[in-house]
Enzyme design. Structure first.
Site, PDB file in Angstrom:
ATOM      1  N   HIS A   1      43.092  48.195  -7.589  1.00  0.00           N
ATOM      2  CA  HIS A   1      42.458  46.976  -8.083  1.00  0.00           C
ATOM      3  C   HIS A   1      43.404  46.236  -9.008  1.00  0.00           C
ATOM      4  O   HIS A   1      44.122  46.837  -9.800  1.00  0.00           O
ATOM      5  CB  HIS A   1      41.138  47.270  -8.787  1.00  0.00           C
TER       6      HIS A   1
ATOM      7  N   HIS B   1      43.572  43.712 -12.055  1.00  0.00           N
ATOM      8  CA  HIS B   1      42.802  43.106 -13.137  1.00  0.00           C
ATOM      9  C   HIS B   1      43.319  41.686 -13.355  1.00  0.00           C
ATOM     10  O   HIS B   1      44.528  41.478 -13.512  1.00  0.00           O
ATOM     11  CB  HIS B   1      43.008  43.869 -14.452  1.00  0.00           C
TER      12      HIS B   1
HETATM   13  P1  AMP Z   1      41.185  51.041 -14.326  1.00  0.00           P
HETATM   14  O1  AMP Z   1      40.918  51.705 -15.648  1.00  0.00           O
HETATM   15  O2  AMP Z   1      42.436  50.229 -14.272  1.00  0.00           O
HETATM   16  O3  AMP Z   1      41.068  52.036 -13.190  1.00  0.00           O
HETATM   17  O4  AMP Z   1      40.040  49.968 -14.146  1.00  0.00           O
HETATM   18  C1  AMP Z   1      38.778  50.276 -13.674  1.00  0.00           C
HETATM   19  C2  AMP Z   1      37.876  49.155 -14.117  1.00  0.00           C
HETATM   20  O5  AMP Z   1      36.703  49.201 -13.340  1.00  0.00           O
HETATM   21  C3  AMP Z   1      37.462  49.221 -15.577  1.00  0.00           C
HETATM   22  O6  AMP Z   1      37.883  48.057 -16.251  1.00  0.00           O
HETATM   23  C4  AMP Z   1      35.944  49.339 -15.501  1.00  0.00           C
HETATM   24  O7  AMP Z   1      35.292  48.646 -16.532  1.00  0.00           O
HETATM   25  C5  AMP Z   1      35.657  48.741 -14.137  1.00  0.00           C
HETATM   26  N1  AMP Z   1      34.430  49.171 -13.489  1.00  0.00           N
HETATM   27  C6  AMP Z   1      34.010  50.461 -13.293  1.00  0.00           C
HETATM   28  N2  AMP Z   1      32.854  50.463 -12.620  1.00  0.00           N
HETATM   29  C7  AMP Z   1      32.544  49.165 -12.382  1.00  0.00           C
HETATM   30  C8  AMP Z   1      31.457  48.514 -11.732  1.00  0.00           C
HETATM   31  N3  AMP Z   1      30.454  49.197 -11.172  1.00  0.00           N
HETATM   32  N4  AMP Z   1      31.457  47.163 -11.681  1.00  0.00           N
HETATM   33  C9  AMP Z   1      32.459  46.447 -12.234  1.00  0.00           C
HETATM   34  N5  AMP Z   1      33.515  47.008 -12.855  1.00  0.00           N
HETATM   35  C10 AMP Z   1      33.553  48.343 -12.932  1.00  0.00           C
END
Ligand code: AMP
Length: 125
Positions: free
Chosen positions: A111, A113
């Site tokens: 993903h 950001h």
């Molecule tokens: P990372 O730490 O780079 O793997 O980012 C994962 C991101 O996913 C974090 O910023 C979380 O807040 C976000 N996240 C986790 N679950 C969800 C969800 N159900 N909907 C939207 N964002 C999410």
């Protein structure tokens, strides 16, 4: 393409597959046949959006990228730019891809950001 062998060694976590399948809710800001962009559930900036490939194809993280992923990787960045414009981030924005434990990756489905709406600090934490 599944990469269960790889994933077995990674931190236990939800994937974004359920968001892609609309089995869990999200606030979608952009969608096409290849990618989905939705608001982060725990925003770290006034605008915080995640852009993901709908088909994971082994991309649990950027470190798993192979040559076949070149097109989708470029496309994710292009969509990030489009979404930044759509969100009115005319003064700038930041793109982050966390990879692995040291970077704090918590979801093992690649993903991007997209963060904006405030002054960003450098170096990042
Ligand atoms: P990372 O730490 O780079 O793997 O980012 C994962 C991101 O996913 C974090 O910023 C979380 O807040 C976000 N996240 C986790 N679950 C969800 C969800 N159900 N909907 C939207 N964002 C999410």
């Amino acid at each position: 393409m599944a990469d269960s062998e790889t994933e077995a060694t990674e931190a236990p976590t939800m994937s974004f597959d359920k968001i892609v399948k609309k089995e869990i809710p999200s606030t979608v800001v952009y969608e096409d046949d290849k990618v989905l962009a939705f608001r982060d559930i725990a925003p770290q900036a006034p605008t915080h959006i995640l852009i993901i490939p709908k088909v994971k194809d082994g991309l649990s993280g950027l470190s798993k990228a192979e040559e076949r992923h070149v097109e989708i990787l470029g496309y994710l960045l292009y969509i990030a730019k489009l979404v930044a414009k759509q969100e009115g981030l005319v003064d700038g924005f930041r793109i982050v891809i966390n990879d692995g434990d040291d970077a704090g990756q918590s979801v093992y489905h690649l993903h991007v950001h997209l963060l904006g709406g405030r002054q960003m600090n450098w170096p990042p934490g």
